[in-house]
Design a protein around this motif. Sequence first.
Motif, PDB file in Angstrom:
ATOM      1  N   ALA A  10      10.154   0.737   5.038  1.00 19.39           N
ATOM      2  CA  ALA A  10      10.415   0.157   3.717  1.00 19.39           C
ATOM      3  C   ALA A  10       9.867   1.021   2.590  1.00 19.39           C
ATOM      4  O   ALA A  10      10.417   1.029   1.489  1.00 19.39           O
ATOM      5  CB  ALA A  10       9.817  -1.241   3.633  1.00 19.39           C
ATOM      6  N   SER A  51      13.090   1.238   0.589  1.00 19.88           N
ATOM      7  CA  SER A  51      12.999  -0.025  -0.146  1.00 19.88           C
ATOM      8  C   SER A  51      13.435  -1.153   0.784  1.00 19.88           C
ATOM      9  O   SER A  51      12.978  -1.219   1.920  1.00 19.88           O
ATOM     10  CB  SER A  51      13.821   0.031  -1.423  1.00 19.88           C
ATOM     11  OG  SER A  51      13.675  -1.159  -2.174  1.00 19.88           O
ATOM     12  N   HIS A  86      10.080  -6.104  -1.453  1.00 23.85           N
ATOM     13  CA  HIS A  86      10.801  -5.052  -2.171  1.00 23.85           C
ATOM     14  C   HIS A  86      11.844  -5.624  -3.127  1.00 23.85           C
ATOM     15  O   HIS A  86      12.049  -5.082  -4.217  1.00 23.85           O
ATOM     16  CB  HIS A  86      11.399  -4.048  -1.188  1.00 23.85           C
ATOM     17  CG  HIS A  86      10.350  -3.156  -0.590  1.00 23.85           C
ATOM     18  ND1 HIS A  86       9.890  -2.035  -1.218  1.00 23.85           N
ATOM     19  CD2 HIS A  86       9.635  -3.266   0.544  1.00 23.85           C
ATOM     20  CE1 HIS A  86       8.946  -1.463  -0.483  1.00 23.85           C
ATOM     21  NE2 HIS A  86       8.771  -2.207   0.590  1.00 23.85           N
ATOM     22  N   THR A 143       2.501  -1.594  -3.474  1.00 23.53           N
ATOM     23  CA  THR A 143       3.426  -1.472  -2.347  1.00 23.53           C
ATOM     24  C   THR A 143       2.857  -0.572  -1.256  1.00 23.53           C
ATOM     25  O   THR A 143       2.985  -0.871  -0.069  1.00 23.53           O
ATOM     26  CB  THR A 143       4.787  -0.943  -2.832  1.00 23.53           C
ATOM     27  OG1 THR A 143       5.331  -1.883  -3.755  1.00 23.53           O
ATOM     28  CG2 THR A 143       5.754  -0.731  -1.694  1.00 23.53           C
TER      29      THR A 143
END
Length: 147
Positions: free
Chosen positions: A27, A31, A58, A117
């Motif tokens: 990811a 994404s 995401h 993230t």
Amino acid sequence: MSTTPIQSSSDQSENRSLGGIFVHVLALFTSFVGPAIMYAISDHEFTRENARNAINWHITVIILAVTAFVTGFLGADEVTINGEPTELLAVPSPLDTVFTFIGIPLLLAVVVAVFATFGFAVVATQKAASGSAWSYPGSISLIEWFR
């Protein structure tokens, strides 16, 4: 921050999968697209749950970014092109000020979310390696709506 219920060590090692562990790293580079493909093709519940968590995070970041940029764009009253100021949109003055005051914190939130993230991917990968699916904090549970 929720995780799946605690299981014994032998149950955790039996239920986890490599796809569920590496979907968070995937990811980072793709994404939500990579986890969405893993979610669609996998029949392993552990992989699907981890992919679902990554997709939710995401997509949440993308929604935040789009909202921030649209709000910031509406708040920008003029730009300089070839040294001359040009009005960008005909938004009334008080309204563009409101958009600016909302857009700036949203843009800062996007920056924080993008940096988070990377940390979240590390934590989620570690949790998946130990056998539990970790939900990213602050993510909107979109994929649960489509189950």
